[in-house]
Design a protein around this motif. Structure first.
Motif, PDB file in Angstrom:
ATOM      1  N   TYR A   1      -0.868  20.319   3.206  1.00 48.04           N
ATOM      2  CA  TYR A   1      -1.607  19.092   2.897  1.00 48.04           C
ATOM      3  C   TYR A   1      -1.169  18.151   2.132  1.00 48.04           C
ATOM      4  O   TYR A   1      -0.383  18.523   1.262  1.00 48.04           O
ATOM      5  N   VAL A   2      -1.080  16.965   2.389  1.00 45.77           N
ATOM      6  CA  VAL A   2      -0.421  15.712   1.644  1.00 45.77           C
ATOM      7  C   VAL A   2      -1.517  14.854   1.359  1.00 45.77           C
ATOM      8  O   VAL A   2      -2.443  14.384   2.292  1.00 45.77           O
ATOM      9  N   THR A   3      -1.445  14.433   0.039  1.00 45.33           N
ATOM     10  CA  THR A   3      -2.284  13.343  -0.683  1.00 45.33           C
ATOM     11  C   THR A   3      -1.572  11.870  -0.754  1.00 45.33           C
ATOM     12  O   THR A   3      -0.554  12.032  -1.283  1.00 45.33           O
ATOM     13  N   LEU A   4      -2.134  11.022  -0.289  1.00 45.15           N
ATOM     14  CA  LEU A   4      -1.537   9.786  -0.421  1.00 45.15           C
ATOM     15  C   LEU A   4      -2.539   8.820  -1.107  1.00 45.15           C
ATOM     16  O   LEU A   4      -3.705   8.871  -1.217  1.00 45.15           O
ATOM     17  N   ASP A   5      -1.800   7.861  -1.913  1.00 42.28           N
ATOM     18  CA  ASP A   5      -2.315   6.935  -2.621  1.00 42.28           C
ATOM     19  C   ASP A   5      -3.245   6.016  -1.582  1.00 42.28           C
ATOM     20  O   ASP A   5      -2.860   5.820  -0.573  1.00 42.28           O
ATOM     21  N   LYS A   6      -4.535   5.444  -2.573  1.00 38.51           N
ATOM     22  CA  LYS A   6      -5.211   4.579  -1.684  1.00 38.51           C
ATOM     23  C   LYS A   6      -4.708   3.239  -1.502  1.00 38.51           C
ATOM     24  O   LYS A   6      -5.218   2.269  -1.094  1.00 38.51           O
ATOM     25  N   LYS A   7      -3.552   2.751  -2.128  1.00 31.55           N
ATOM     26  CA  LYS A   7      -2.789   1.492  -2.135  1.00 31.55           C
ATOM     27  C   LYS A   7      -2.861   1.364  -0.707  1.00 31.55           C
ATOM     28  O   LYS A   7      -2.069   2.073  -0.098  1.00 31.55           O
ATOM     29  N   ASP A   8      -3.009  -0.026  -0.519  1.00 33.06           N
ATOM     30  CA  ASP A   8      -2.340  -0.354   0.677  1.00 33.06           C
ATOM     31  C   ASP A   8      -0.974  -1.156   0.714  1.00 33.06           C
ATOM     32  O   ASP A   8      -0.587  -1.794  -0.301  1.00 33.06           O
ATOM     33  N   TYR A   9      -0.085  -0.288   1.520  1.00 36.12           N
ATOM     34  CA  TYR A   9       1.352  -0.537   1.445  1.00 36.12           C
ATOM     35  C   TYR A   9       1.729  -1.853   2.615  1.00 36.12           C
ATOM     36  O   TYR A   9       2.956  -2.061   2.662  1.00 36.12           O
ATOM     37  N   VAL A  10       0.831  -2.549   3.097  1.00 30.26           N
ATOM     38  CA  VAL A  10       1.062  -3.614   3.923  1.00 30.26           C
ATOM     39  C   VAL A  10       1.316  -4.881   2.835  1.00 30.26           C
ATOM     40  O   VAL A  10       0.450  -5.388   2.116  1.00 30.26           O
ATOM     41  N   GLU A  11       2.523  -5.511   3.368  1.00 32.80           N
ATOM     42  CA  GLU A  11       2.685  -6.635   2.438  1.00 32.80           C
ATOM     43  C   GLU A  11       2.417  -8.001   3.082  1.00 32.80           C
ATOM     44  O   GLU A  11       2.794  -7.993   4.406  1.00 32.80           O
ATOM     45  N   GLN A  12       1.877  -8.841   2.332  1.00 31.00           N
ATOM     46  CA  GLN A  12       1.629 -10.226   2.908  1.00 31.00           C
ATOM     47  C   GLN A  12       2.713 -11.138   3.107  1.00 31.00           C
ATOM     48  O   GLN A  12       3.591 -10.954   2.247  1.00 31.00           O
ATOM     49  N   ALA A  13       3.097 -11.878   3.959  1.00 31.80           N
ATOM     50  CA  ALA A  13       4.288 -12.754   4.243  1.00 31.80           C
ATOM     51  C   ALA A  13       3.840 -13.770   3.039  1.00 31.80           C
ATOM     52  O   ALA A  13       3.046 -14.327   2.613  1.00 31.80           O
ATOM     53  N   SER A  14       5.171 -14.146   2.250  1.00 31.99           N
ATOM     54  CA  SER A  14       5.190 -15.038   1.291  1.00 31.99           C
ATOM     55  C   SER A  14       5.286 -16.257   1.739  1.00 31.99           C
ATOM     56  O   SER A  14       5.077 -17.472   1.033  1.00 31.99           O
TER      57      SER A  14
END
Length: 169
Positions: free
Chosen positions: A134-147
Motif C-alpha cells: 500500500y502506498v500513501t500519498l499526500d493530499k497536496k494537489d500536484y497540478v500547477e496553474q499556468a503563470s
C-alpha cells in the motif's frame, strides 16, 4: 378442189395443227430492233440499280453492326451484374464470419475465462495479502496553474483594434 387432208380420217383425239400458208424466213444478219433506250441511259439505269444495291447492303451492315454493339453491351452488363452478385455473396459470407467471431470473442472475454487462461497458459496466480503493497500519498494537489496569461489573438478588424486601444482593453 377438195383438199386431201380433209378427206382422211384422223385417229387421234387431238385436232390437227394447221400449218400457216406463209412461213417467215428469219435472217440472222438482221438485228432485232432495240428499244428506244440508248446505251448511256442503260448505263445510268445500271448505275442507279447498283447504287440501290450498295445502299441496301450498307443498311444491312449498319443494322448488323448496331445489333452487334447492343449485344456486346448487354454481355458487358451481364458480366458486371454477375460480378456484383458474386461480390455480394462474398460480402454476406464475410459478414456472417465476422458476426460469429464477435460472438465468440464476447463469450470468451468474461472474467472467469480470462482468469483460467492466465492460470493455465501463463502460470499466474492470485495475489495474497503478503504480496500487496500500500502506498500513501499526500493530499497536496500536484497540478500547477499556468503563470502566464494566454492571449488569444483573434482576427479582429482594424476598427476593433483601434477601439480596443482607446478603451484600454
Amino acid at each position: 378442189m377438195t383438199n386431201y387432208r380433209y378427206r382422211t380420217y384422223q385417229y387421234e383425239t387431238s385436232p390437227r395443227k394447221l400449218e400457216p400458208d406463209y412461213i417467215p424466213i428469219k435472217n440472222p444478219n438482221i438485228k432485232k430492233k432495240s428499244s428506244t433506250v440508248s446505251k448511256k441511259q442503260q448505263q445510268i439505269k445500271h448505275k442507279a440499280q447498283l447504287k440501290t444495291h450498295i445502299k441496301a447492303i450498307l443498311y444491312v451492315f449498319i443494322i448488323f453492326a448496331a445489333l452487334f454493339v447492343i449485344s456486346y453491351r448487354n454481355s458487358l452488363i451481364n458480366e458486371s451484374f454477375n460480378e456484383n452478385e458474386n461480390l455480394k455473396t462474398k460480402l454476406a459470407a464475410i459478414q456472417k464470419d465476422n458476426e460469429q467471431l464477435r460472438v465468440n470473442l464476447e463469450n470468451n472475454l468474461n472474467l472467469t475465462n480470462i482468469e483460467k487462461l492466465a492460470e493455465k497458459k501463463l502460470g499466474m496466480q492470485k495475489l495474497d495479502n503478503s504480496q500487496k503493497v500500500y502506498v500513501t500519498l499526500d493530499k497536496k494537489d500536484y497540478v500547477e496553474q499556468a503563470s502566464e496569461e494566454v492571449i488569444i489573438d483573434e482576427n479582429e478588424s482594424w476598427i476593433d483594434k483601434i477601439l480596443n486601444m482607446l478603451l484600454g482593453k
